[in-house]
Scaffold this active site. Structure first.
Site, short mmCIF file in Angstrom:
data_model
loop_
_atom_site.label_atom_id
_atom_site.label_comp_id
_atom_site.label_asym_id
_atom_site.label_seq_id
_atom_site.Cartn_x
_atom_site.Cartn_y
_atom_site.Cartn_z
N LYS A 22 102.18 108.74 10.63
CA LYS A 22 102.98 109.65 11.48
C LYS A 22 104.48 109.37 11.29
O LYS A 22 105.27 110.29 11.10
CB LYS A 22 102.61 109.44 12.95
N ASN A 23 104.85 108.07 11.35
CA ASN A 23 106.28 107.76 11.38
C ASN A 23 106.95 107.84 10.01
O ASN A 23 108.17 107.66 9.89
CB ASN A 23 106.51 106.38 12.01
N ARG A 102 111.26 112.66 20.17
CA ARG A 102 112.47 111.94 19.83
C ARG A 102 112.85 112.06 18.35
O ARG A 102 114.03 112.18 18.02
CB ARG A 102 112.27 110.48 20.21
N CYS A 126 112.69 107.46 27.45
CA CYS A 126 111.26 107.79 27.39
C CYS A 126 110.51 106.63 28.01
O CYS A 126 111.10 105.67 28.46
CB CYS A 126 110.80 108.05 25.97
N ARG A 131 116.27 103.67 25.04
CA ARG A 131 116.40 104.19 23.67
C ARG A 131 117.68 104.99 23.42
O ARG A 131 117.65 106.20 23.20
CB ARG A 131 115.15 105.02 23.31
N LYS A 171 121.89 95.72 15.16
CA LYS A 171 120.49 95.48 15.51
C LYS A 171 119.68 96.33 14.54
O LYS A 171 120.14 97.40 14.14
CB LYS A 171 120.33 96.00 16.94
N VAL A 172 118.52 95.88 14.16
CA VAL A 172 117.71 96.68 13.23
C VAL A 172 117.19 97.92 13.95
O VAL A 172 116.58 97.82 15.00
CB VAL A 172 116.52 95.85 12.68
N VAL A 174 115.17 101.64 13.16
CA VAL A 174 114.47 102.51 12.22
C VAL A 174 115.14 103.88 12.20
O VAL A 174 115.52 104.41 11.14
CB VAL A 174 112.98 102.64 12.63
N ASP A 316 104.72 98.55 17.59
CA ASP A 316 103.72 99.62 17.70
C ASP A 316 102.28 99.09 17.66
O ASP A 316 101.33 99.86 17.78
CB ASP A 316 103.92 100.67 16.60
N ILE A 338 111.46 94.41 21.14
CA ILE A 338 112.11 95.64 20.64
C ILE A 338 112.43 96.61 21.79
O ILE A 338 113.54 97.12 21.87
CB ILE A 338 111.22 96.35 19.59
N ARG A 408 99.03 112.92 19.88
CA ARG A 408 100.36 112.87 19.24
C ARG A 408 100.32 111.98 18.00
O ARG A 408 101.11 112.19 17.08
CB ARG A 408 101.40 112.30 20.22
C1 EPZ Z 1 110.86 104.12 15.62
O1 EPZ Z 1 111.53 104.51 16.79
C2 EPZ Z 1 109.42 104.58 15.76
N1 EPZ Z 1 109.39 106.03 15.91
C3 EPZ Z 1 108.76 103.90 16.96
O2 EPZ Z 1 107.41 104.27 17.00
C4 EPZ Z 1 108.85 102.38 16.77
O3 EPZ Z 1 108.33 101.75 17.92
C5 EPZ Z 1 110.31 101.95 16.56
O4 EPZ Z 1 110.89 102.71 15.45
C6 EPZ Z 1 110.45 100.47 16.25
O5 EPZ Z 1 109.69 100.14 15.12
C7 EPZ Z 1 109.30 106.80 14.83
O6 EPZ Z 1 109.33 106.34 13.70
C8 EPZ Z 1 109.16 108.27 15.05
P1 EPZ Z 1 114.56 102.01 16.70
P2 EPZ Z 1 113.13 104.47 16.86
O7 EPZ Z 1 115.78 102.81 16.51
O8 EPZ Z 1 113.66 104.78 15.53
C9 EPZ Z 1 117.61 100.25 19.93
C10 EPZ Z 1 105.41 105.07 18.02
O9 EPZ Z 1 104.64 104.67 18.92
N2 EPZ Z 1 118.56 101.30 19.52
O10 EPZ Z 1 114.09 101.16 15.58
O11 EPZ Z 1 113.55 105.30 18.00
C11 EPZ Z 1 116.37 100.79 20.63
O12 EPZ Z 1 116.61 101.08 21.98
C12 EPZ Z 1 106.90 104.96 18.15
O13 EPZ Z 1 105.02 105.61 16.97
C13 EPZ Z 1 119.85 101.27 20.03
O14 EPZ Z 1 120.19 100.41 20.84
O15 EPZ Z 1 113.36 102.94 17.21
C14 EPZ Z 1 115.37 99.69 20.40
O16 EPZ Z 1 115.56 98.68 21.33
C15 EPZ Z 1 107.40 104.61 19.50
N3 EPZ Z 1 120.74 102.25 19.63
C16 EPZ Z 1 115.75 99.17 19.01
O17 EPZ Z 1 117.10 99.61 18.78
C17 EPZ Z 1 120.40 103.21 18.71
O18 EPZ Z 1 121.25 104.06 18.38
C18 EPZ Z 1 114.88 99.67 17.87
O19 EPZ Z 1 114.75 101.09 17.98
C19 EPZ Z 1 119.10 103.21 18.19
C20 EPZ Z 1 118.18 102.23 18.61
#
Ligand code: EPZ
Length: 430
Positions: A22-23, A102, A126, A131, A171-172, A174, A316, A338, A408
């Site tokens: 999915k992702n 999202r 969410c 996020r 911060k890492v 995705v 996840d 995370i 989903r």
């Molecule tokens: C992706 O979400 C995935 N979604 C999530 O999968 C997954 O849990 C997550 O990455 C972490 O691996 C999709 O790929 C569609 P992040 P994403 O940006 O990109 C913070 C599932 O169940 N952050 O890596 O939204 C954030 O709050 C889902 O399939 C900021 O602070 O996650 C979090 O603490 C849920 N500022 C951390 O970084 C930003 O601008 C990592 O989030 C962006 C993120």
């Protein structure tokens, strides 16, 4: 609303086909916005999120045609989508659409890169945490866009096109890595992305971008170097196997016992999860068809895990692993680093008899010898599937409500589980 009824206790044996991720599929469906030519994607999972994204892309003028076998047909390997963004008719992604999913916020990067402007609704919080999108915005600014936020919309402009820049993530992330990559491939000059996410889904998207003519070095590492090109062309790509679905069914087998081949699984994308499962007492073998998971006779051993960006233990998979640990022979500790609020499954697992105590970002799970079926529901996808895992080992009947979360992200969940001997039924409208 539909519910899923599980009668627990069956050992599982046989084969489960792993779907496309999915992702990876969602961002792969977005990158055709970068070219007027057609991008063909194979192995796209039939999921509500993918259908929803199709509607969002169509709103921008993208033409999508579908082929491929239907779910449940022998050898069905996802859908084939032909995606053509020959003409983009609208650079606005409205609240009504973005708030439902999202990942649709990720259209921001390609729209600015190709059209010089984009107006995309903020996705909002969410169920798993606040996020924010500050790092997405920072990345666009580093590439020369002007960004303002007005009435809940991110309005980004780069009238003379984007310019290469240096993006360093504190911060890492995705999502912001996807956004930076999708925008930088068409920016003038060189871009470096430092502390990039290296999840296999990022690699899959980067590889498809390269097939479209993008110049990217460092794929699969924390540092990406991109040399912008003036245009991209069409390409054909197969979505990588879903590592989270793979890990989820592995936990299922760990929970029920049995012997199941996860056909098409990619062991190289879930090495940390495999190691964790082995420590928990599961037998995991890589075969040329996928991953074979077994637990016969032995109990589940307690293992401590901490979630981390890839290659660490994935957030996840945290809920599913907690499901498994509820019946471990002892105490385990699961730390979520995370997302700040990703423990909604705890109180629902407790309804089934799990013994879990929360201490901030740490869950202490004391294994029990017996779970008992109950009515449960969860507010996100992975939390919901952790209840399926627990329900499959619980005595009696478990009913999982709010099934739309599962739809989903898990293609043909009941069919796949029924195929290996689980007593799982979807009951419509009850
Ligand atoms: C992706 O979400 C995935 N979604 C999530 O999968 C997954 O849990 C997550 O990455 C972490 O691996 C999709 O790929 C569609 P992040 P994403 O940006 O990109 C913070 C599932 O169940 N952050 O890596 O939204 C954030 O709050 C889902 O399939 C900021 O602070 O996650 C979090 O603490 C849920 N500022 C951390 O970084 C930003 O601008 C990592 O989030 C962006 C993120």
């Amino acid at each position: 609303m539909d519910r899923i009824r599980i009668r627990g206790g069956n050992k599982l044996n046989g084969v489960i086909d792993i779907s496309g991720a999915k992702n990876a599929a969602l961002p792969l469906m977005i990158i055709p916005l970068l070219t007027p030519e057609t991008v063909t994607l194979h192995n796209v999972p039939r999921l509500v999120d993918a259908q929803r994204l199709q509607r969002i892309l169509q709103n921008h003028g993208v033409d999508i045609t579908t082929a491929g076998k239907k779910s449940g047909q022998a050898g069905a390997a996802g859908e084939t989508l032909k995606i053509s963004a020959k003409t983009i008719v609208d650079t606005v992604a409205p609240y009504e659409l973005v708030s439902k999913m999202r990942a649709s916020f990720w259209v921001l990067g390609p729209l600015i890169a190709r059209m010089g402007e984009a107006k995309v609704s903020l996705p909002g919080g969410c169920a798993i945490g606040t996020r924010p999108v500050d790092m997405h915005i920072m990345a666009m600014e580093k590439l020369g866009a002007t960004v303002e936020i007005d009435q809940g919309y991110v309005i980004a402009k780069a009238k003379n096109g984007l310019k290469g820049g240096h993006i360093s993530f504190s911060k890492v992330t995705v999502g912001a890595t996807h956004a930076a990559l999708m925008a930088a491939v068409l920016a003038k000059g060189d871009t470096t992305i430092e502390n990039a996410a290296m999840e296999p889904e990022i690699t899959d998207v980067a590889e498809c971008l390269v097939k479209m003519g993008a110049k990217i070095e460092g794929i699969g590492t924390r540092n990406l170097n991109i040399t912008g090109v003036t245009s991209l062309h069409g390409a054909e790509h197969t979505v990588v196997a879903d590592r989270i679905e793979t890990g989820t069914y592995a936990m299922v087998v760990g929970m029920t016992g049995g012997d199941v081949l996860l056909r098409g699984a990619r062991a190289d994308t879930i090495e940390n999860v495999i190691l964790t499962m082995q420590r928990a007492g599961l037998t995991v073998d890589t075969t040329n068809e996928g991953l074979r998971i077994r637990r016969n006779g032995s109990g589940i051993l307690p293992v401590d895990v901490t979630t981390d960006p890839y290659p660490g233990f994935p957030t996840d998979m945290q809920a599913q692993f907690m499901g498994l640990m509820t019946m471990a022979k002892g105490k385990s500790h699961i730390r979520e680093t995370i997302f700040e609020n990703r423990f909604m499954h705890v109180q629902e697992l407790a309804r089934l008899g799990a013994d879990i105590h929360l201490h901030g970002d740490m869950a202490e799970v004391r294994g029990v010898t017996k779970l008992t079926g109950a009515d449960v529901m969860a507010t996100d996808l992975r939390a919901s599937v952790s209840l399926v895992i627990a329900g499959l080992a619980a005595q009696g009947e478990t009913n999982i409500h709010r099934v739309y979360h599962l739809d989903r992200g898990f293609e043909a969940l009941e069919e796949k589980l029924q195929g290996v001997g689980a007593d799982v039924t979807r009951i419509a409208g009850a």
